[in-house]
Design an enzyme around this catalytic site. Structure first.
Site, PDB file in Angstrom:
ATOM      1  N   TYR A  89       0.841  -1.194   0.000  1.00 21.48           N
ATOM      2  CA  TYR A  89       0.000   0.000   0.000  1.00 21.48           C
ATOM      3  C   TYR A  89       0.880   1.250   0.000  1.00 21.48           C
ATOM      4  CZ  TYR A  89      -3.841  -3.100   1.491  1.00 21.48           C
ATOM      5  OH  TYR A  89      -4.776  -4.102   1.593  1.00 21.48           O
TER       6      TYR A  89
ATOM      7  N   SER B  31     -13.173  -4.311   1.390  1.00 26.22           N
ATOM      8  CA  SER B  31     -14.194  -3.751   0.497  1.00 26.22           C
ATOM      9  C   SER B  31     -15.593  -4.120   0.988  1.00 26.22           C
ATOM     10  CB  SER B  31     -13.990  -4.228  -0.947  1.00 26.22           C
ATOM     11  OG  SER B  31     -12.797  -3.710  -1.479  1.00 26.22           O
ATOM     12  N   PRO B  32     -15.896  -3.928   2.282  1.00 25.27           N
ATOM     13  CA  PRO B  32     -17.194  -4.356   2.820  1.00 25.27           C
ATOM     14  C   PRO B  32     -18.363  -3.516   2.315  1.00 25.27           C
ATOM     15  CG  PRO B  32     -16.014  -3.085   4.468  1.00 25.27           C
ATOM     16  CD  PRO B  32     -15.049  -3.295   3.319  1.00 25.27           C
ATOM     17  N   LEU B  33     -18.063  -2.404   1.660  1.00 25.16           N
ATOM     18  CA  LEU B  33     -19.118  -1.577   1.062  1.00 25.16           C
ATOM     19  C   LEU B  33     -19.053  -1.629  -0.461  1.00 25.16           C
ATOM     20  CD1 LEU B  33     -18.882   1.495   3.467  1.00 25.16           C
ATOM     21  CD2 LEU B  33     -20.520  -0.392   3.535  1.00 25.16           C
TER      22      LEU B  33
ATOM     23  N   GLN C 243     -16.532  -1.036  -2.346  1.00 27.12           N
ATOM     24  CA  GLN C 243     -15.803   0.175  -2.758  1.00 27.12           C
ATOM     25  C   GLN C 243     -16.742   1.377  -2.887  1.00 27.12           C
ATOM     26  OE1 GLN C 243     -13.325  -0.665  -6.187  1.00 27.12           O
ATOM     27  NE2 GLN C 243     -11.787  -1.650  -4.905  1.00 27.12           N
ATOM     28  N   GLY C 244     -17.796   1.381  -2.055  1.00 26.44           N
ATOM     29  CA  GLY C 244     -18.719   2.518  -2.042  1.00 26.44           C
ATOM     30  C   GLY C 244     -19.991   2.282  -2.821  1.00 26.44           C
TER      31      GLY C 244
ATOM     32  N   LEU D 246     -22.364   0.380  -2.095  1.00 25.06           N
ATOM     33  CA  LEU D 246     -23.476   0.253  -1.159  1.00 25.06           C
ATOM     34  C   LEU D 246     -23.695   1.502  -0.319  1.00 25.06           C
ATOM     35  CD1 LEU D 246     -22.577  -3.379  -0.061  1.00 25.06           C
ATOM     36  CD2 LEU D 246     -24.558  -2.708  -1.445  1.00 25.06           C
TER      37      LEU D 246
ATOM     38  N   GLY E  34     -24.840   4.355  -1.427  1.00 25.44           N
ATOM     39  CA  GLY E  34     -25.973   5.157  -1.901  1.00 25.44           C
ATOM     40  C   GLY E  34     -25.564   6.470  -2.520  1.00 25.44           C
TER      41      GLY E  34
END
Length: 322
Positions: A58, A197-199, A201-202, A204, A206
């Site tokens: 990273y 990446s639990p969303l 990468q965005g 989810l 909205g």
């Protein structure tokens, strides 16, 4: 904050902080973000976050340096996790890379040291021999893997001769593969699935739709953000918003709460602001009712995005405008 109900030297918070963005130009990194990164880390500590995840790749080491400096004297109180990038993950290389990561982080020992990717040729036998040596001298506490299948996770554990505590994998309401085997195994064996990446990468969050797609390079390369897939996600987002309204929460918080319902799942969303890390941490306190979880699972199952080879021509057109 809530914590994983496992016997670990330090408690592991159900919400951690992923630091891929720290020092990474693909996320718009710059001097101002380095200052904000320190603020984000300090606020996460205040909120009870104890898991901080980084990797040597990273920002080519910058993420580790930024995280270590931001944690300061609190480095010994939390679970500092990093990953070795397996270019040639033979035992001596793994040991050398761990020493380098610990130096950048400013720690005497790395609490959780993970293999970033399974190597297609080098067997885990030699990789785990290096990990075992690192544990024996106290430079590494727990060993983890990332992006491993269940079969390879269990083989890695047999090669180590000790528990491989965690498997860090892509897991969200739009990437539900770990629910098939990794999560049941973790619950049965007393292991942890760390969701990156639990969303999505965005996806989810909205924030995006077909008329308002993301602009960043990372998200534009993700097929989920194709206009067609943003349209296909309309019903899923409607369900997320409905449940969010019932909890006075955001869609992102509900998407995280959906994952955290599994007792041995930890989510490591990134954060670009102090406010975002506050919202993420608050998701650990949300209790979804059975009917809410069922409605979310049904909506997630019904979402069928265009991915894989079928998405490649569409991604090219989206990037070139042709």
């Amino acid at each position: 904050m809530r914590y994983v109900p496992l016997d670990t030297p330090k408690p592991i918070s159900k919400i951690g902080l992923g630091t891929w963005q720290f020092g990474s130009r693909e996320w718009g990194y710059g001097p101002d973000y380095e200052r904000r990164a320190a603020q984000i880390v300090r606020r996460a500590l205040d909120l009870g976050v104890t898991l901080f995840d980084t990797a040597e790749i990273y920002g080519f080491g910058r993420s580790e340096r930024i995280l270590g400096a931001a944690l300061g004297d609190d480095r010994a109180k939390v679970v500092v996790a990093s990953k070795v990038f397996p270019v040639l993950p033979i035992a001596p290389v793994v040991q050398q890379r761990a020493v380098a990561s610990a130096a950048r982080l400013g720690v005497a020992g790395i609490d959780l040291y993970q293999v970033h990717q399974p190597h297609p040729v080098v067997a885990d036998t030699t990789t785990m021999r290096g990990m075992r040596a690192l544990q024996d001298v106290g430079l590494v506490g727990e060993v983890g893997v990332s992006n491993y299948t269940l079969r390879r996770w269990r083989f890695a554990e047999a090669a180590l001769g000790r528990r491989v505590l965690s498997n860090q994998v892509r897991y969200s309401m739009v990437d539900r593969g770990p629910e098939e085997d990794l999560i049941p195994y973790a619950e049965q064996a007393g292991r942890i699935v760390i969701a990156y990446s639990p969303l999505g990468q965005g996806f989810l969050s909205g924030r995006y739709d077909a008329r308002h797609p993301p602009t960043g390079a990372v998200r534009r390369a993700n097929p989920y953000f194709l206009p067609e897939n943003l349209d296909r996600g309309t019903e899923l987002m409607a369900t997320l918003r409905e449940v969010a309204d019932a909890h006075d929460a955001t869609p992102s918080q509900i998407a995280l709460a959906y994952l955290l319902r599994h007792p041995t799942v930890v989510a490591i969303p990134g954060a670009s602001s102090v406010e975002q890390v506050e919202r993420n941490a608050a998701a650990a306190e949300i209790d979804l009712a059975d009917d809410e979880h069922a409605a979310l699972a049904t909506a997630a199952h019904a979402f069928r995005p265009v991915t894989g080879l079928a998405a490649v021509p569409k991604l090219i057109r989206a990037r070139t405008g042709k």
